[in-house]
Design an enzyme around this catalytic site. Structure first.
Site, PDB file in Angstrom:
ATOM      1  N   GLU A  65      39.488  32.574  18.951  1.00 55.41           N
ATOM      2  CA  GLU A  65      38.830  31.706  18.126  1.00 55.41           C
ATOM      3  C   GLU A  65      39.595  31.314  17.879  1.00 55.41           C
ATOM      4  O   GLU A  65      40.045  29.511  17.714  1.00 55.41           O
ATOM      5  CB  GLU A  65      37.438  31.677  19.061  1.00 55.41           C
ATOM      6  CG  GLU A  65      36.680  31.889  19.734  1.00 55.41           C
ATOM      7  CD  GLU A  65      37.303  31.356  21.280  1.00 55.41           C
ATOM      8  OE1 GLU A  65      38.049  30.035  20.847  1.00 55.41           O
ATOM      9  OE2 GLU A  65      37.139  31.529  22.628  1.00 55.41           O
ATOM     10  N   GLN A  70      44.375  24.445  18.438  1.00 55.38           N
ATOM     11  CA  GLN A  70      45.460  23.990  18.430  1.00 55.38           C
ATOM     12  C   GLN A  70      46.523  24.905  18.111  1.00 55.38           C
ATOM     13  O   GLN A  70      47.909  23.872  18.004  1.00 55.38           O
ATOM     14  CB  GLN A  70      45.103  22.917  16.587  1.00 55.38           C
ATOM     15  CG  GLN A  70      44.207  22.031  16.845  1.00 55.38           C
ATOM     16  CD  GLN A  70      43.972  21.119  16.193  1.00 55.38           C
ATOM     17  OE1 GLN A  70      45.036  19.971  15.790  1.00 55.38           O
ATOM     18  NE2 GLN A  70      43.322  20.964  14.946  1.00 55.38           N
ATOM     19  N   TYR A 110      48.461  25.349  10.843  1.00 52.79           N
ATOM     20  CA  TYR A 110      47.296  24.726  10.403  1.00 52.79           C
ATOM     21  C   TYR A 110      46.743  26.337   8.972  1.00 52.79           C
ATOM     22  O   TYR A 110      45.655  27.028   9.658  1.00 52.79           O
ATOM     23  CB  TYR A 110      46.306  24.433  10.889  1.00 52.79           C
ATOM     24  CG  TYR A 110      46.625  23.612  12.354  1.00 52.79           C
ATOM     25  CD1 TYR A 110      46.312  22.285  11.795  1.00 52.79           C
ATOM     26  CD2 TYR A 110      47.370  23.806  13.465  1.00 52.79           C
ATOM     27  CE1 TYR A 110      46.914  21.312  12.624  1.00 52.79           C
ATOM     28  CE2 TYR A 110      47.565  22.478  13.820  1.00 52.79           C
ATOM     29  CZ  TYR A 110      47.169  21.134  13.274  1.00 52.79           C
ATOM     30  OH  TYR A 110      47.580  20.901  14.507  1.00 52.79           O
ATOM     31  N   TYR A 148      32.292  24.516  17.684  1.00 60.25           N
ATOM     32  CA  TYR A 148      32.589  25.263  19.198  1.00 60.25           C
ATOM     33  C   TYR A 148      33.179  26.760  19.420  1.00 60.25           C
ATOM     34  O   TYR A 148      32.362  27.544  19.825  1.00 60.25           O
ATOM     35  CB  TYR A 148      33.935  25.206  19.258  1.00 60.25           C
ATOM     36  CG  TYR A 148      34.862  25.566  20.161  1.00 60.25           C
ATOM     37  CD1 TYR A 148      34.284  25.950  21.940  1.00 60.25           C
ATOM     38  CD2 TYR A 148      35.534  26.507  19.666  1.00 60.25           C
ATOM     39  CE1 TYR A 148      35.510  26.736  22.718  1.00 60.25           C
ATOM     40  CE2 TYR A 148      37.019  26.980  20.827  1.00 60.25           C
ATOM     41  CZ  TYR A 148      36.731  27.259  21.860  1.00 60.25           C
ATOM     42  OH  TYR A 148      36.576  28.248  22.331  1.00 60.25           O
ATOM     43  N   ASP A 166      35.001  22.431  24.090  1.00 56.49           N
ATOM     44  CA  ASP A 166      36.231  22.427  22.955  1.00 56.49           C
ATOM     45  C   ASP A 166      36.588  21.116  23.852  1.00 56.49           C
ATOM     46  O   ASP A 166      36.131  19.934  24.841  1.00 56.49           O
ATOM     47  CB  ASP A 166      37.077  23.246  22.833  1.00 56.49           C
ATOM     48  CG  ASP A 166      37.878  23.817  24.744  1.00 56.49           C
ATOM     49  OD1 ASP A 166      36.934  22.988  25.199  1.00 56.49           O
ATOM     50  OD2 ASP A 166      38.636  24.475  24.102  1.00 56.49           O
ATOM     51  N   CYS A 228      43.059  19.308  41.800  1.00 53.77           N
ATOM     52  CA  CYS A 228      42.152  19.173  42.489  1.00 53.77           C
ATOM     53  C   CYS A 228      41.596  20.093  43.614  1.00 53.77           C
ATOM     54  O   CYS A 228      40.598  20.121  43.645  1.00 53.77           O
ATOM     55  CB  CYS A 228      41.654  17.265  42.452  1.00 53.77           C
ATOM     56  SG  CYS A 228      41.635  16.221  40.793  1.00 53.77           S
TER      57      CYS A 228
END
Length: 379
Positions: A65, A70, A110, A148, A166, A228
């Site tokens: 996770e 990102q 990150y 989250y 999220d 959809c």
């Protein structure tokens, strides 16, 4: 109305749809309850076979996770495998040297995520005997774990019925409910978490959370038209019914990124290359980089290259343009111009003199400089 609770088995929803009477519309809670069965059945048939879903231990769920924040799923797969091979449990993570940890993380970006992993692992060793706490509230107190991630770990690894909200979930539920709330506002997320906690699937909370996220990743996608016709929520989705998918979800336009011009110097002495370590705080903290300076310099002569490298002209053998590169961070873009400066002698003492093999095995170099690393390795 055909309601989920009236049918005994989720697989039946592969051939049935929830119906909504014109004379009485579903409220938000009822709409969420109505999609539980179709959602779980769809996920059973369509969920991706991902490495971290094969053995969802608390540690593995946590690592996956954090890596997925990102970052694209396909990009995470090799990192996840390598990370678990090197650091298979909380104890190993708590004890790993930071430089090795950042090297394992090299390319994921990150990097504060990796530092927070180690910090949280150290807390678990001190307070929980090297185990992840089986409590949503306790998980929230650990470094780097927000609502989250705490929800994902709690529901998937421990079966605790709490939501994991999220960007995918915010988008899917905004379209499902026809909501014009701004999904970037913390109040919107907090309200949705409370609503989902009350009306989500309680028997299989981890599967429910993953299914909702999966619909957002594969069907109700962020860019382009949603699929959809493949969506298990289609029959009660207000965005589908009213043609609102282009308007929803509502979120403010992103601010333009700041553009920073950089000149990058790949200073070489044979198989040695100059590196320096970035500060321990700020962007790309504690990582290594090729020497660089702000601004777009034209290094057309040995004298200009020597001045940029801070050495005497006589120490420079040649200067070669390496071209331009760009790297995008969340709030800033680096527009880089690179030069290779070949030295006649040793790397200047103000830099780290690294062997090319150490670029691969020792020094964590961020993706921002990867174009120039590749240029060096080809030389």
């Amino acid at each position: 109305m055909c309601r989920e609770m009236e049918l005994p088995g989720y697989p039946l929803y592969r051939s049935l749809k929830v119906l909504e009477r014109e004379e009485r519309r579903l409220d938000e809670g009822e709409r969420l309850e109505a999609v539980r069965g179709p959602l779980l059945s769809w996920f059973q048939a369509n969920g991706r076979d991902l490495p971290w879903r094969q053995n969802p231990s608390p540690y593995q769920v946590w690592i996956s996770e954090i890596m997925l924040q990102q970052t694209r799923v396909e990009a995470v797969k090799p990192y996840y495998k390598r990370f678990l091979e090197e650091l298979p449990d909380v104890k190993a993570l708590a004890q790993v040297e930071e430089e090795k940890l950042l090297k394992l993380w090299e390319g994921l970006g990150y990097y504060s995520r990796a530092k927070n992993l180690k910090a949280a692992a150290m807390v678990m060793m001190e307070e929980y005997g090297g185990q992840m706490p089986a409590s949503y509230e306790a998980l929230l107190k650990l470094p780097g774990i927000g609502s989250y991630t705490a929800g994902a770990i709690s529901s998937i690894a421990f079966g605790i019925p709490v939501p994991a909200v999220d960007g995918n979930v915010l988008r899917v539920t905004a379209r499902l409910q026809g909501s014009y709330e701004d999904i970037s506002r913390p109040q919107t997320k907090k309200r949705l978490e409370a609503l989902l906690k009350e009306h989500m699937e309680k028997r299989e909370p981890g599967t429910f959370n993953q299914a909702l996220i999966e619909v957002g990743a594969l069907v109700c996608i962020p860019n382009g038209s949603p699929k959809c016709g493949e969506c298990p929520l289609e029959s009660v989705c207000l965005a589908k019914r009213n043609g609102l998918w282009e308007e929803l979800p509502v979120k403010p336009s992103k601010k333009p990124r700041k553009i920073v011009e950089l000149t990058v110097l790949v200073i070489r002495d044979g198989e040695k290359v100059a590196l320096r370590k970035r500060p321990d705080t700020g962007l790309l903290a504690s990582l290594y980089e090729f020497p660089n300076q702000e601004g777009r310099l034209a290094l057309d002569t040995r004298a200009q290259a020597a001045a940029a490298a801070g050495v005497a002209e006589s120490a420079v053998e040649a200067v070669t343009p390496l071209g331009e590169a760009k790297h995008i961070f969340s709030h800033v873009e680096w527009h880089m111009t690179g030069y290779e400066i070949s030295m006649k002698g040793q790397i200047p003492g103000c830099f780290i003199s690294a062997d090319v093999r150490e670029l691969e095995g020792r020094y964590p170099l961020p993706n921002a400089f990867m174009a120039y690393k590749k240029a060096f390795l080809k030389a």
